[in-house]
Design a protein around this motif. Sequence first.
Motif, PDB file in Angstrom:
ATOM      1  N   GLU A 915      14.579  10.341-131.702  1.00 29.31           N
ATOM      2  CA  GLU A 915      14.468   8.881-131.608  1.00 29.31           C
ATOM      3  C   GLU A 915      13.160   8.471-130.924  1.00 29.31           C
ATOM      4  O   GLU A 915      12.902   7.350-130.426  1.00 29.31           O
ATOM      5  N   LEU A 916      12.557   9.612-130.455  1.00 31.01           N
ATOM      6  CA  LEU A 916      11.084   9.203-129.855  1.00 31.01           C
ATOM      7  C   LEU A 916      10.312   8.325-130.666  1.00 31.01           C
ATOM      8  O   LEU A 916      10.289   8.433-131.873  1.00 31.01           O
ATOM      9  N   THR A 917       9.361   7.446-130.075  1.00 28.10           N
ATOM     10  CA  THR A 917       8.532   6.667-130.660  1.00 28.10           C
ATOM     11  C   THR A 917       7.153   7.420-131.010  1.00 28.10           C
ATOM     12  O   THR A 917       7.103   8.557-130.102  1.00 28.10           O
ATOM     13  N   GLY A 918       6.184   6.841-131.581  1.00 24.76           N
ATOM     14  CA  GLY A 918       5.052   7.678-131.918  1.00 24.76           C
ATOM     15  C   GLY A 918       4.233   7.903-130.460  1.00 24.76           C
ATOM     16  O   GLY A 918       3.825   9.218-130.322  1.00 24.76           O
ATOM     17  N   PRO A 919       4.083   6.910-129.674  1.00 23.49           N
ATOM     18  CA  PRO A 919       3.375   7.273-128.545  1.00 23.49           C
ATOM     19  C   PRO A 919       4.149   8.016-127.668  1.00 23.49           C
ATOM     20  O   PRO A 919       3.444   9.168-127.188  1.00 23.49           O
ATOM     21  N   GLU A 920       5.532   8.062-127.796  1.00 21.70           N
ATOM     22  CA  GLU A 920       6.321   9.009-126.867  1.00 21.70           C
ATOM     23  C   GLU A 920       6.196  10.520-127.189  1.00 21.70           C
ATOM     24  O   GLU A 920       5.960  11.326-126.681  1.00 21.70           O
ATOM     25  N   ILE A 921       5.919  10.557-128.514  1.00 18.64           N
ATOM     26  CA  ILE A 921       5.835  12.230-129.384  1.00 18.64           C
ATOM     27  C   ILE A 921       4.541  12.405-128.880  1.00 18.64           C
ATOM     28  O   ILE A 921       4.272  13.640-128.278  1.00 18.64           O
ATOM     29  N   ALA A 922       3.273  11.522-129.004  1.00 18.06           N
ATOM     30  CA  ALA A 922       2.210  12.032-128.631  1.00 18.06           C
ATOM     31  C   ALA A 922       1.965  12.596-127.251  1.00 18.06           C
ATOM     32  O   ALA A 922       1.483  13.609-126.693  1.00 18.06           O
ATOM     33  N   ARG A 923       2.475  11.683-126.452  1.00 15.78           N
ATOM     34  CA  ARG A 923       2.766  12.299-124.684  1.00 15.78           C
ATOM     35  C   ARG A 923       3.398  13.510-124.653  1.00 15.78           C
ATOM     36  O   ARG A 923       3.014  14.352-123.738  1.00 15.78           O
ATOM     37  N   SER A 924       4.258  13.660-125.306  1.00 14.23           N
ATOM     38  CA  SER A 924       5.213  14.893-125.089  1.00 14.23           C
ATOM     39  C   SER A 924       4.420  16.182-125.717  1.00 14.23           C
ATOM     40  O   SER A 924       4.489  17.267-125.313  1.00 14.23           O
ATOM     41  N   LEU A 925       3.413  15.859-126.774  1.00 17.51           N
ATOM     42  CA  LEU A 925       2.657  16.969-127.200  1.00 17.51           C
ATOM     43  C   LEU A 925       1.352  17.070-126.459  1.00 17.51           C
ATOM     44  O   LEU A 925       0.451  17.866-126.728  1.00 17.51           O
ATOM     45  N   TYR A 926       0.894  16.000-125.614  1.00 23.13           N
ATOM     46  CA  TYR A 926      -0.231  16.136-124.775  1.00 23.13           C
ATOM     47  C   TYR A 926      -1.303  15.891-125.986  1.00 23.13           C
ATOM     48  O   TYR A 926      -2.513  16.649-125.711  1.00 23.13           O
ATOM     49  N   VAL A 927      -1.293  15.116-126.913  1.00 29.24           N
ATOM     50  CA  VAL A 927      -2.461  14.890-127.675  1.00 29.24           C
ATOM     51  C   VAL A 927      -2.267  13.285-127.812  1.00 29.24           C
ATOM     52  O   VAL A 927      -1.594  12.724-127.496  1.00 29.24           O
ATOM     53  N   THR A 928      -3.593  12.739-128.387  1.00 25.65           N
ATOM     54  CA  THR A 928      -3.688  11.474-128.390  1.00 25.65           C
ATOM     55  C   THR A 928      -2.993  11.029-129.906  1.00 25.65           C
ATOM     56  O   THR A 928      -2.433  11.827-130.715  1.00 25.65           O
ATOM     57  N   LEU A 929      -2.847   9.575-129.826  1.00 27.15           N
ATOM     58  CA  LEU A 929      -2.152   9.055-131.060  1.00 27.15           C
ATOM     59  C   LEU A 929      -2.956   9.239-132.444  1.00 27.15           C
ATOM     60  O   LEU A 929      -1.991   9.548-133.368  1.00 27.15           O
ATOM     61  N   ASN A 930      -4.220   9.572-132.451  1.00 29.47           N
ATOM     62  CA  ASN A 930      -4.842   9.657-133.630  1.00 29.47           C
ATOM     63  C   ASN A 930      -4.801  11.044-134.064  1.00 29.47           C
ATOM     64  O   ASN A 930      -4.564  11.217-135.215  1.00 29.47           O
ATOM     65  N   THR A 931      -4.780  11.884-132.902  1.00 39.23           N
ATOM     66  CA  THR A 931      -4.300  13.423-133.404  1.00 39.23           C
ATOM     67  C   THR A 931      -2.817  13.459-134.067  1.00 39.23           C
ATOM     68  O   THR A 931      -2.788  14.118-135.121  1.00 39.23           O
ATOM     69  N   LEU A 932      -1.977  12.808-133.458  1.00 32.16           N
ATOM     70  CA  LEU A 932      -0.772  12.690-133.980  1.00 32.16           C
ATOM     71  C   LEU A 932      -0.683  12.286-135.469  1.00 32.16           C
ATOM     72  O   LEU A 932       0.279  12.880-136.342  1.00 32.16           O
ATOM     73  N   ARG A 933      -1.276  11.218-135.658  1.00 29.49           N
ATOM     74  CA  ARG A 933      -1.450  10.580-137.102  1.00 29.49           C
ATOM     75  C   ARG A 933      -1.851  11.560-138.156  1.00 29.49           C
ATOM     76  O   ARG A 933      -1.389  11.656-139.054  1.00 29.49           O
ATOM     77  N   THR A 934      -2.890  12.413-137.645  1.00 31.87           N
ATOM     78  CA  THR A 934      -3.599  13.449-138.344  1.00 31.87           C
ATOM     79  C   THR A 934      -2.300  14.384-138.803  1.00 31.87           C
ATOM     80  O   THR A 934      -2.324  14.674-140.079  1.00 31.87           O
TER      81      THR A 934
END
Length: 961
Positions: A915-934
Motif C-alpha cells: 500500500e506504499l506510495t511511489g515516494p514511500e517506496i523510493a525512500r524505503s529503497l534509498y533511491v531517487t524517484l527517477n531511479t524508481l521510475r526506471t
Amino acid sequence: MPVLVTKLHAPTQRERLVPRPRLLETFDGLLEPGQRLGLVSAPAGFGKTTLVGSWTSSVANDVVHCVSVAWVSLDEADNDLGRLMAHVLTALQRAGAPVDVGLLDASGSEPMGVTAARALLTAVVNTIAGAGELGGPAAAADAAGTGIVSGTPAGRSRRWLLVLDDYHVIAASEVHEAIGYLVDNLPEQLRLLVSTRSDPPMPLARLRSRGQLTELRAEQMRFTHAEAGTFLNQVMGLNLEKGDVAALDDRTEGWAAGLQLAGLSLRGRTRARDVSDFIAAFTGSNRFVVDYLTDEVLAQQSEEVRRFLLRTSILDHLTGSLCDALTGACGGHEVLDRLERENLFVVPLDEDRTWYRYHHLFADVLRSRLRASEADLVDILHRAASDWYAAHGSVEDGVRHALAGRDIARAGRLMETGLSRLRRQRRDALMLSWLRALPAEVVEPNPVLSTAVGWAAMVAGDLQAVQRHLDDADRALAAAVEDPAVAAAWVDTDDLRAAPASVHMYRAALAQARGDTDGTATHARAALSLAGPEDHFIRGAGAGLLGLASWASGDIKQALPTFEQSVTSLRAAGNVVDTLDSTIVLAGMWVTAGRRSRARALCEQALRTATADGEPYPRATADLHTWLAELAVMRNDLADADHHLATSSTLAERAFITENQHRWPTVAAGVCAVRGEYPRALDLLDEATRRYRAGFYPDLQPLAATRARVHLAAGDLDAALRWVQHAGITFQDPAEFVREYEHLTLVRIHLALNLARAGDTAASRVAPGSSGSQPDVSGAMGLLGRLEEAAVTAGRLESVLEVRLLQALAQHASGDTAAAMETLAGAVQSAPEVDACGGLFLDEQAAVDALLHASSGPSDASGVASVRAWWQGLVAGEPATATAPETLSARTLAGRPPDPLSEREAEVLRLLASELTGPEIARSLYVTLNTLRTHTQRIFAKLDVTGRGAAVRRARDLGLL
C-alpha cells in the motif's frame, strides 16, 4: 461478555475470627488424591463463605499444598450460562490456570447452550490436565505474574481449586448440567468447592460412595458453646456469662447469623436481668428470628444509620459517593467503614475498602422494609443511582437502574449515548436487551432509537418490522425539520447527527436481505452522500453494502475494491470486530475471483491481528476459524478443517457474529458429507437453518440447495428432485450470479439422474428410478454455456472452473468423450489455483473417474496424461500440500516473462504490491524517484503491462508474488 472483577475476590478476612480448626482439617481432605468435589451445604447465615474463605486463604499461602484458588461469588445473573462461564474462566486464568477466556463476552444475541459450554469446559479440562509439572506452562505463568504462588517444591505439580460461592442462587437446568459435566470430568490438577444453602443436583451419592466427596453440613457448621463464647465476647465485644452464652447458643442452635444478630441486639444491655430476659425470649424459626433481630438491630441504630441502610439497600454494590447520592448526605465512605467494623452485614469487595455489598439476606430484609415503609421512594432511589452511574461513565448501570426505577424515558436517553460503543464492540446481546425494554412511545419519536430497534429486528429476521422502524425514523427526522423544538428531546450524539445516513444504510441492508440489488446500491450511495468525512462507520457500512451489491450481481471486479474501501473505513472507525468480520466477507469475494490463497492469507492475517494483544480475543475470532475451516474443506484438507472447527467451537457459540451463526454448522456439515456421514450432515444443516437470518450479506449458497447436494451425495435422488420442484428452478432461468449455486446444483442433479437412468456403475451411489423424472443433459449444457459466458465476462474464475468441470461431465454424458476430456483438461489448466479447489473435483469423483476411464489413452493435445497424473495425486490426498503439475498451471499457459526479473526488480515488484506510495517506496529503497521510475518501467516491459495494478495482477498470475 463483561466480567465483574469484584465477584472474583474471596471475602477479605476479618482481623478477628473464631478459630475452627476441626472444620479446616475436614477441608484438607479435599486435597487428597482422587477427590473431586468439596461441598459446604447449610442454611443461610451458618458462616459458609467465611469458613471457605479462611481455608482457601490458608492453603493458597501454604507452599506444601501448592494450590492456587479461583473464586467466583455467584448471583442470580449467573443463571445465564455464558455469564457464568465467563467468570469461571476468568477466575481460573487469574489463578494462573492455562485457560483461554477471549471470546466470552455479552455480545451474542442467543444464550450459550449446554453443547457450547461442554466444548468450552472440555478445553479447560484438557489444558489444565496437560499443564504438567512445574517448570512448564504453569511456571511460565507464574513468572509472568499471573498470581500463582511461587516457591513450590521441585517436582510438585501445580493444582487449582475453583470455588463457587452461593451456588443456591442457580436455578437454570443448563447451568446445573454444565457444572455436573465439569464435576464428572475434573482432572487431578483441579478441585471444585461449592458452598450452598441447599444440595445441588449433582451425583453426590455416587461421589460419596467412591470417596470423591468432602462435605460439611449444618450439623458440623454449628457453633459449639466454646466457639459461640469466643464469637460473642471476643469478636462482638460483649461480656456474657458462660450460662448466657450456652443458652443463646442453644436457642440459635449454633447458627452464626443468629448469634451475630443476637449479639447486635444485646449491645447496650448492661443489666444481667435484661440479658437473661432477652435470651429467654429468643425463639422462633430462622426467618422469624431474622425479621425480629433485624428490627431489633435497626431499632438500636441512629436515625441517620437506619436511613442510610434502607436507602442504599437497592444497590448491589456500595461505595461512598454513590451512597451519598441516594441518602442526600455526605460521609458515605465513613459510614460504610463503620458498618463493617461493627459487623453490620457489610462485606468489603476489595482490599482498599472502596466497594462493599450487604449480606444478601440482610439486603433482602432491608429492601422489604423499604418497600413496606417508603414504597414511593424506591423508584426515586433507582433514578438517583442511574444519575450517579451515568455521571461516572457507567452507562450500563445507569440504564439498569433507570429501568428498575421505571423511568423509561431516562433509560432511552442513556441508551442513545451508549449504543455507539456497544455497536463498536458488537455487544449484541446487551443491545438487544436494552432495546426490547423500550415501549413504542419512547422509540417511535426518536430517530436514533428507531434505527437501533430496526437493527434489532434485522438480527431477528423480521424484515417487515425493519421497514416499519426505519419509516418511524424518517418521520421523526421530518418532524424535526418542520419543528426544530422536536429535536430538543433527543440527545446530541454522533449517532443523531448521522441518523439520516444511518436510515439509508439500514434500508440498503434491508434491500440486501430481500434480494433487491438495485435498491441496495441506491440506498448505500445515498448513505455515503449524507455521511461526513469523519463518519467512518457509515462510510464503511455504505461502501460495504455497495460492494455486497456488486458481489450479488456477479461483478467481482467492482466488488473487491469497493469492499476493501469498506474495511479501511471500519478500521478507521475503531470497529475492530466489524473490521475482522468484513475481512471474512472480503475473503469470500476473493474465492469468487478464484484466489483462494489470497482469501486464506487474509483470514490468517486477520487471525493474527485478533490474537496479537492476547486475551480477551475480539468477537469474530471464532468466525475466522470457521472460514479457515471452509477453505480447508475446499482444498480437501479435512484435518485442518477439523482443527479450525474445534477451535471455533471451543471459543463458544456466543462468540460468533450474530449474522454468521449459521456458518459453523454449515461448514461442519460439509466435512461430514465429505466423510460420508450424511445423516449427521443433514442434522447440522437443520441447525444452520434455525440459526440463519436474512440480513446484511447476500445468500449466495442457500442452505436448501446445500441440503440438496448432501442428499445427492448420499444417493437420495428423490429428495434432491423434491428440492428442484420446491425451488422452482429451471434451465431456462437467466444466468444470474445470485442463483448460480442453485443452477449448478440443478445441473448436478440432472447429471446424476442421467447416470442413474443409464445404469452406470460409476453412479452406484445414486438410487435408480427416482420419481420418474427424466434427465435433461441438453438443457444443462445450454444453461452451463450461459453461466460460463457470464462468469468469464465478470472475472469470476471460481465459477468458471466449476462450470467447466460440469460442462466436461455433461459432454461425457452426451457421449462426446473427446470434447469432455478436452474441456476437463482446459478447466484444470486454466484455473489459477487448481490445487486449492481439490474438494470441488472430489465431489464429482465417480463421474470424473468414469470420464478418465472412457478417454482413449494419453494425448499431448488434450493433456490427458497430465490430467490423469494430477487426478491421481488429488485422490491420493497429495494436493493438500503439493502443487499441480507445471504443465497444468496458469503460469505455463500465460508464459514466463521473456527476461527474468533482477533481484532489485523483484524487490521493487513486492513493494508495488503493498500500500506504499511511489515516494514511500523510493525512500524505503534509498533511491531517487527517477531511479524508481526506471525500475518500474523495466518491470512493466518484462511483464507486458502498462501500469502498477496490472503489473501486480500479472505477477500474481505468474507466481512471482
